[in-house]
Scaffold this active site. Structure first.
Site, mmCIF file in Angstrom:
data_model
loop_
_atom_site.group_PDB
_atom_site.id
_atom_site.type_symbol
_atom_site.label_atom_id
_atom_site.label_comp_id
_atom_site.label_asym_id
_atom_site.label_seq_id
_atom_site.Cartn_x
_atom_site.Cartn_y
_atom_site.Cartn_z
ATOM 1 N N ASP A 40 -59.178 -32.953 58.001
ATOM 2 C CA ASP A 40 -58.935 -33.361 59.503
ATOM 3 C C ASP A 40 -57.489 -33.622 59.503
ATOM 4 O OD1 ASP A 40 -58.494 -35.374 57.724
ATOM 5 O OD2 ASP A 40 -60.367 -36.779 58.400
ATOM 6 N N HIS A 248 -37.713 -27.291 37.984
ATOM 7 C CA HIS A 248 -38.488 -27.830 39.152
ATOM 8 C C HIS A 248 -39.322 -29.071 39.323
ATOM 9 C CE1 HIS A 248 -37.341 -23.485 41.109
ATOM 10 N NE2 HIS A 248 -36.497 -24.289 40.888
ATOM 11 N N ASP A 265 -32.201 -33.858 42.239
ATOM 12 C CA ASP A 265 -32.043 -32.616 43.034
ATOM 13 C C ASP A 265 -32.596 -32.787 44.228
ATOM 14 O OD1 ASP A 265 -31.520 -30.197 44.077
ATOM 15 O OD2 ASP A 265 -31.957 -29.150 42.094
ATOM 16 N N ASP A 276 -28.228 -29.523 49.889
ATOM 17 C CA ASP A 276 -28.975 -29.390 48.674
ATOM 18 C C ASP A 276 -27.914 -29.779 47.584
ATOM 19 O OD1 ASP A 276 -30.165 -28.545 46.352
ATOM 20 O OD2 ASP A 276 -29.904 -26.295 46.760
ATOM 21 N N HIS A 359 -30.345 -20.323 34.767
ATOM 22 C CA HIS A 359 -30.572 -19.896 36.128
ATOM 23 C C HIS A 359 -29.151 -19.543 36.547
ATOM 24 C CE1 HIS A 359 -28.627 -23.939 37.303
ATOM 25 N NE2 HIS A 359 -29.495 -24.298 36.212
ATOM 26 N N HIS A 363 -26.763 -19.973 45.057
ATOM 27 C CA HIS A 363 -27.577 -19.302 46.211
ATOM 28 C C HIS A 363 -27.067 -19.430 47.443
ATOM 29 C CE1 HIS A 363 -29.558 -23.130 47.211
ATOM 30 N NE2 HIS A 363 -29.654 -23.478 45.806
ATOM 31 N N HIS A 370 -32.985 -22.173 50.226
ATOM 32 C CA HIS A 370 -32.592 -20.763 49.501
ATOM 33 C C HIS A 370 -32.611 -19.593 50.576
ATOM 34 C CE1 HIS A 370 -32.874 -21.608 44.951
ATOM 35 N NE2 HIS A 370 -33.661 -22.581 45.355
ATOM 36 N N GLU A 401 -23.937 -24.750 41.294
ATOM 37 C CA GLU A 401 -24.633 -25.743 40.482
ATOM 38 C C GLU A 401 -25.056 -25.240 39.102
ATOM 39 O OE1 GLU A 401 -29.045 -25.361 41.630
ATOM 40 O OE2 GLU A 401 -28.624 -24.336 43.179
ATOM 41 N N TYR A 405 -29.403 -27.757 29.795
ATOM 42 C CA TYR A 405 -30.668 -28.317 29.368
ATOM 43 C C TYR A 405 -31.179 -28.234 27.998
ATOM 44 C CZ TYR A 405 -30.407 -27.127 34.172
ATOM 45 O OH TYR A 405 -30.073 -27.200 35.642
ATOM 46 N N ARG A 422 -27.457 -31.198 35.612
ATOM 47 C CA ARG A 422 -27.074 -30.239 36.825
ATOM 48 C C ARG A 422 -26.375 -31.031 37.706
ATOM 49 N NH1 ARG A 422 -31.564 -28.388 37.413
ATOM 50 N NH2 ARG A 422 -32.434 -29.530 39.349
ATOM 51 N N GLU A 424 -24.497 -30.205 41.420
ATOM 52 C CA GLU A 424 -24.709 -29.022 42.600
ATOM 53 C C GLU A 424 -23.893 -29.756 43.811
ATOM 54 O OE1 GLU A 424 -28.185 -26.694 44.769
ATOM 55 O OE2 GLU A 424 -28.504 -28.432 43.699
#
Length: 455
Positions: A40, A248, A265, A276, A359, A363, A370, A401, A405, A422, A424
């Site tokens: 709903d 992520h 992030d 970002d 990575h 980007h 992205h 970025e 890790y 990280r 960025e």
């Protein structure tokens, strides 16, 4: 230039590309559908980026149709918007609709119609058009509607009406336009980045051991909405301790512990444009020795990448510069063994770094976090070799970025376990290099510690 003129200019630019490519044709671009969240209620509605880029219209259930024609060098464009009709009963529940009557003056569109008439009128608009510009293979529903429209046109063959014979991907043209941001877009992105930077500062200032990740996420959301942004640009990552090594990871209920790092992030969306930003900071406000060593390596890698984020370099060169610094740092800290790899070059060539950095460094950034646009040049030589990486140019916007890790492993010094870092920032490329529009949030380790100490 007012907002209406901006969207008109973009439609004219797209029409000029269609005219140059096929001498005319019909372009059909629909906005995003509404999506049910449960039985709903729906997810908060978010327009399709390509559609909004050409119209500035945010309501669901809308389609833009552009009819491009002309003789010789004289181009003619008719723009048609199909949108929800006014409905006093539904507007009580769901909000005021613009309606076809007001759309032409409000949006600078030539003609507006009820979306209930789309199927009937598309058959007429497609008649005797050689080329159709659509999103190819967008969805089964889009393919079904196109077949329906084509069937309508073919049904008029005995009347001398010819159906289109060419189909082109309209996204290829729109996305190339979206890759280069104008002054209006960059201004919005600057403001979005400033809001997000304040949110990161807020999180650093309020952070203390014993809090939960979701509590920091709440502080981010408060700053985003309190500052006027409409939404997050993507699901916020708030990752503490071992979670910082999950790329992520969503903000969860993990307790923030003294001696661990927190990686955030997060960025807001403002007027359809994303920001970002990633920052990593110590939960208790003070980096440990191993944390500081890896943090400084990551920051140095980012600075090396930023130095090559400028017109004339390729998209990959900033990544390669960051990769060199990161890999050398891993060797210096004995996380990679020079005795086994032989040299920095071999460590890069063999991909030995990938267990700690998996990575790319950048980007595109724009209406989507992205963002659209090819990362390769359009040209390709006759031998079929891979297309070269895109040359960076003024007006492009990219992230920078790098990260490291370090997960627990038998061959990794325990002092480095569960350190995920990280950093960025959002870079607008201009004629002289690039401008970082997200540096409202501190990035130097000493500055972060001072900010948290004085909170």
């Amino acid at each position: 230039m007012n907002k209406t003129n901006i969207y008109q200019l973009r439609r004219n630019q797209l029409a000029a590309q269609i005219f140059a490519k096929t001498g005319g044709g019909i372009a059909v671009i629909s906005t995003a559908p509404e999506l049910a969240r449960n039985r709903d209620s729906e997810f908060p509605y978010r327009h399709d980026s390509d559609f909004y880029y050409l119209t500035g219209f945010e309501e669901p259930g809308a389609t833009l149709v552009m009819k491009v024609s002309g003789n010789g060098k004289n181009l003619e464009l008719q723009s048609h918007l199909f949108c929800r009709p006014k409905d006093s009963e539904r507007e009580i529940w769901d909000g005021i609709r613009l309606g076809p009557e007001a759309a032409p003056d409000t949006l600078g569109i030539d003609y507006a119609h009820s979306n209930q008439d789309l199927d009937q009128k598309l058959g007429d608009l497609l008649a005797d058009q050689d080329a159709v510009y659509i999103r190819l293979a967008e969805s089964a529903e889009a393919d079904r509607r196109l077949r329906h429209w084509m069937k309508q046109v073919r049904g008029q063959a005995r009347s001398g009406i010819n159906p289109p014979s060419e189909f082109h991907d309209v996204e290829t043209l729109i996305h190339e336009m979206r890759l280069f941001k104008d002054v209006h877009e960059i201004d919005i992105m600057r403001r979005a980045a400033a809001i997000s930077a304040r949110a990161h500062i807020r999180a650093m200032q309020i952070c203390k051991p014993g809090m939960r990740e979701y509590q920091l996420e709440a502080e981010l959301l408060h700053e985003f909405r309190n500052s006027g942004s409409q939404s997050v640009a993507y699901n916020s990552i708030v990752a503490s301790g071992a979670n910082s090594c999950i790329l992520h990871y969503r903000a969860g209920s993990t307790e923030l512990r003294s001696g661990e790092l927190c990686l955030i992030d997060a960025g807001c969306e403002l007027d359809g444009y994303a920001s970002d930003i990633t920052r990593t900071f110590p939960v208790n406000g003070k980096f440990t020795g191993p944390q500081r060593a890896l943090y400084d390596i990551t920051l140095a890698a980012q600075e090396a990448a930023i130095a090559l984020t400028k017109p004339g370099t390729t998209f990959m060169q900033p990544h390669e510069a960051a990769l060199k610094v990161l890999t050398q740092g891993l060797l210096d800290e004995k996380l990679l063994k020079l005795s086994e790899l032989g040299s920095l070059e071999n460590a890069i060539e063999t991909g030995a770094y990938r267990r700690f950095y998996m990575h790319r460094t950048s980007h595109w950034l724009g209406m989507d976090v992205h963002d659209v646009g090819s990362y390769r040049e359009a040209s390709q030589n006759s031998s079929g070799e891979e297309k070269p990486w895109r040359i960076l140019k003024s007006g492009m916007v990219i992230t920078v970025e790098p990260g490291l890790y370090i997960r627990p492993a038998d061959d990794v010094d325990e002092a480095f376990w569960n350190i995920g870092i990280r950093i960025e920032d959002d870079a607008v490329i201009n004629d002289s290099g690039c401008v970082l529009i997200s540096r409202g949030a501190p990035v130097n380790a000493d500055e972060i510690e001072a900010l948290m100490k004085n909170a």
